[in-house]
Structures are given as C-alpha cells and as structure tokens.
Design an enzyme around this catalytic site. Structure first.
Site, PDB file in Angstrom:
ATOM      1  N   VAL A  31       0.844  -1.203   0.000  1.00  0.00           N
ATOM      2  CA  VAL A  31       0.000   0.000   0.000  1.00  0.00           C
ATOM      3  C   VAL A  31       0.876   1.248   0.000  1.00  0.00           C
ATOM      4  O   VAL A  31       0.557   2.246  -0.668  1.00  0.00           O
ATOM      5  CB  VAL A  31      -0.955  -0.012   1.201  1.00  0.00           C
ATOM      6  CG1 VAL A  31      -1.747   1.295   1.294  1.00  0.00           C
ATOM      7  CG2 VAL A  31      -1.924  -1.193   1.109  1.00  0.00           C
ATOM      8  N   THR A  32       1.991   1.215   0.720  1.00  0.00           N
ATOM      9  CA  THR A  32       2.939   2.341   0.719  1.00  0.00           C
ATOM     10  C   THR A  32       3.429   2.628  -0.695  1.00  0.00           C
ATOM     11  O   THR A  32       3.459   3.781  -1.142  1.00  0.00           O
ATOM     12  CB  THR A  32       4.152   2.023   1.626  1.00  0.00           C
ATOM     13  OG1 THR A  32       3.706   1.842   2.968  1.00  0.00           O
ATOM     14  CG2 THR A  32       5.173   3.152   1.579  1.00  0.00           C
ATOM     15  N   ASP A  68      -1.703   2.297   5.052  1.00  0.00           N
ATOM     16  CA  ASP A  68      -0.565   1.393   5.304  1.00  0.00           C
ATOM     17  C   ASP A  68      -0.262   1.312   6.796  1.00  0.00           C
ATOM     18  O   ASP A  68       0.085   0.251   7.328  1.00  0.00           O
ATOM     19  CB  ASP A  68       0.669   1.765   4.476  1.00  0.00           C
ATOM     20  CG  ASP A  68       1.265   3.128   4.804  1.00  0.00           C
ATOM     21  OD1 ASP A  68       0.833   3.781   5.767  1.00  0.00           O
ATOM     22  OD2 ASP A  68       2.155   3.564   4.047  1.00  0.00           O
ATOM     23  N   GLY A  69      -0.458   2.435   7.490  1.00  0.00           N
ATOM     24  CA  GLY A  69      -0.266   2.420   8.936  1.00  0.00           C
ATOM     25  C   GLY A  69      -1.311   1.573   9.639  1.00  0.00           C
ATOM     26  O   GLY A  69      -1.006   0.863  10.606  1.00  0.00           O
ATOM     27  N   SER A  78       6.968  -2.914  11.030  1.00  0.00           N
ATOM     28  CA  SER A  78       8.315  -3.407  10.756  1.00  0.00           C
ATOM     29  C   SER A  78       9.259  -2.228  10.599  1.00  0.00           C
ATOM     30  O   SER A  78       8.849  -1.136  10.202  1.00  0.00           O
ATOM     31  CB  SER A  78       8.333  -4.263   9.480  1.00  0.00           C
ATOM     32  OG  SER A  78       8.156  -3.450   8.336  1.00  0.00           O
ATOM     33  N   ASP A  85       8.270   4.047   4.366  1.00  0.00           N
ATOM     34  CA  ASP A  85       7.163   5.003   4.431  1.00  0.00           C
ATOM     35  C   ASP A  85       7.691   6.435   4.499  1.00  0.00           C
ATOM     36  O   ASP A  85       7.243   7.309   3.746  1.00  0.00           O
ATOM     37  CB  ASP A  85       6.295   4.691   5.643  1.00  0.00           C
ATOM     38  CG  ASP A  85       5.106   5.629   5.758  1.00  0.00           C
ATOM     39  OD1 ASP A  85       4.242   5.596   4.866  1.00  0.00           O
ATOM     40  OD2 ASP A  85       5.039   6.401   6.731  1.00  0.00           O
ATOM     41  N   ASP A  89       7.622   9.304   1.546  1.00  0.00           N
ATOM     42  CA  ASP A  89       6.879  10.528   1.872  1.00  0.00           C
ATOM     43  C   ASP A  89       7.689  11.769   1.508  1.00  0.00           C
ATOM     44  O   ASP A  89       7.180  12.700   0.873  1.00  0.00           O
ATOM     45  CB  ASP A  89       6.529  10.570   3.365  1.00  0.00           C
ATOM     46  CG  ASP A  89       5.228   9.869   3.684  1.00  0.00           C
ATOM     47  OD1 ASP A  89       4.535   9.430   2.745  1.00  0.00           O
ATOM     48  OD2 ASP A  89       4.901   9.743   4.882  1.00  0.00           O
TER      49      ASP A  89
END
Length: 199
Positions: A31-32, A68-69, A78, A85, A89
């Site tokens: 998802v990230t 994702d979080g 992890s 992430d 960002d």
C-alpha cells in the site's frame, strides 16, 4: 502541529479497513508503494497543468499513507516498513514543487527554496529520531510508529494542506511556497532547539 490531534480520528476510521485488508494478505508495504505511485502521479499532473487531478491524487496518496499504517498496526509494524514510508513521503513532498518548476520556469526559484526548506525539516526530523533512539526516548502521541516522531509547526497534515492549496490556487504558488518554506525553517530551528535540550 495538527498530526497528534488528527491521529486518533484517522485511526478510528482506517483501522477496520486495515484489519479487512490484512486478513486478505494485503501488506502495508504494498500500500505504501501504491500510494507513492499516486503521489508521483500528482507531480506529473502538476507538470502538465492538470491541477485538479493533482489535488485528487494527493488525497489518494494520503489515504494510502494512512491505510498502510492501519495495516501495519494489525500485522505489527516493521523497521523496513517505517523506513520506506518516511523515505517515500519525503520524495513525494518534494516532487510536487518540482512539478510546479517544470510546469512554469517562473516557479523554479520558489520551488528550489521550498525543496531546500524541506531538507531542513526532513533532516532535523530524522536526526532527532536517531538521538531519541540512543536516549531511549519514545512517544505514542502520533500513534504507534517505527521510530520517534518529533512534532513541529509544519508536520504531515500542514504539508498536505499546503500541497492541495497550491494545486487549488496555482497562480499563488510563489507566495504560498515562500510562506510555507519560512514556516519550515521555524520548524527546523525548533527541532534543533529540542535536540540541544537533550545534551
């Protein structure tokens, strides 16, 4: 500045979806990466003057960033997931001003100043996390994280509001970018002060 207040609300909304996706073997890392793709798509849209599309892609990117979080909280965070992430960002944040510079060369100086300022906030944020780890300092005020999140005047929420604002009002890019860049430097200075207090 607003991240700590928004975190419980966002978590309540996204945690059920995070549980649903985790049960279907969707990973937080996937998802990230998907969210990062939408973020780069926003920068490309800006480059071609498709500002409304860019704003929508920024919203989708942030949705993925929250999701994702939520998945990570169910599966267990992890170290690599937290690392990826934050790296993606910061690349995404800088890509949007780059898109404005490529869209119109008149935006280049303000975009360069803004990206320069993002370096200050990013480095001061990550370097403080290293100090916090060495000192055994932790906090969950911004939710369960892989490393220490030091707040500031320009955190994630403020940055996203700014990125959407420059897509809504692209003709104001120079003024908005310079103003936000100055706020970034206030954040950087306050983080350096926080680090100095650990001595």
């Amino acid at each position: 500045m607003f991240d700590a207040a928004l975190r419980p609300v966002i978590d309540r909304i996204l945690d059920p979806l995070g549980r649903f996706l985790m049960r279907r073997n969707v990973t937080a890392t996937s998802v990230t990466i998907i969210g990062f793709g939408f973020g780069l798509g926003a920068a490309v849209a800006v480059m071609f003057g498709a500002f409304f599309i860019a704003a929508m892609l920024i919203v989708v990117n942030r949705f993925c960033d929250g999701l994702d979080g939520a998945i990570a909280r169910q599966a267990g965070p992890s170290d690599f997931g937290g690392y990826l992430d934050i790296v993606l960002d910061f690349i995404f944040y800088s890509s949007v001003p780059l898109g404005f510079a490529l869209y119109d060369a008149a935006n280049a100086q303000a975009a360069a100043f803004l990206i320069f300022s993002f370096i200050g906030t990013g480095v001061s944020f990550l370097a403080y996390a290293i100090l916090a780890e060495k000192r055994g300092i932790s906090t969950d005020i911004r939710g369960q994280k892989s490393f220490y999140y030091l707040g500031g005047l320009t955190e994630g929420a403020e940055t996203i509001i700014f990125l959407i604002a420059i897509c809504i009002w692209p003709s104001w890019f120079f003024h908005l970018a310079c103003g936000f860049a100055l706020l970034c430097w206030i954040t950087t200075v306050t983080r350096i002060h926080a680090a100095a207090s650990l001595r």
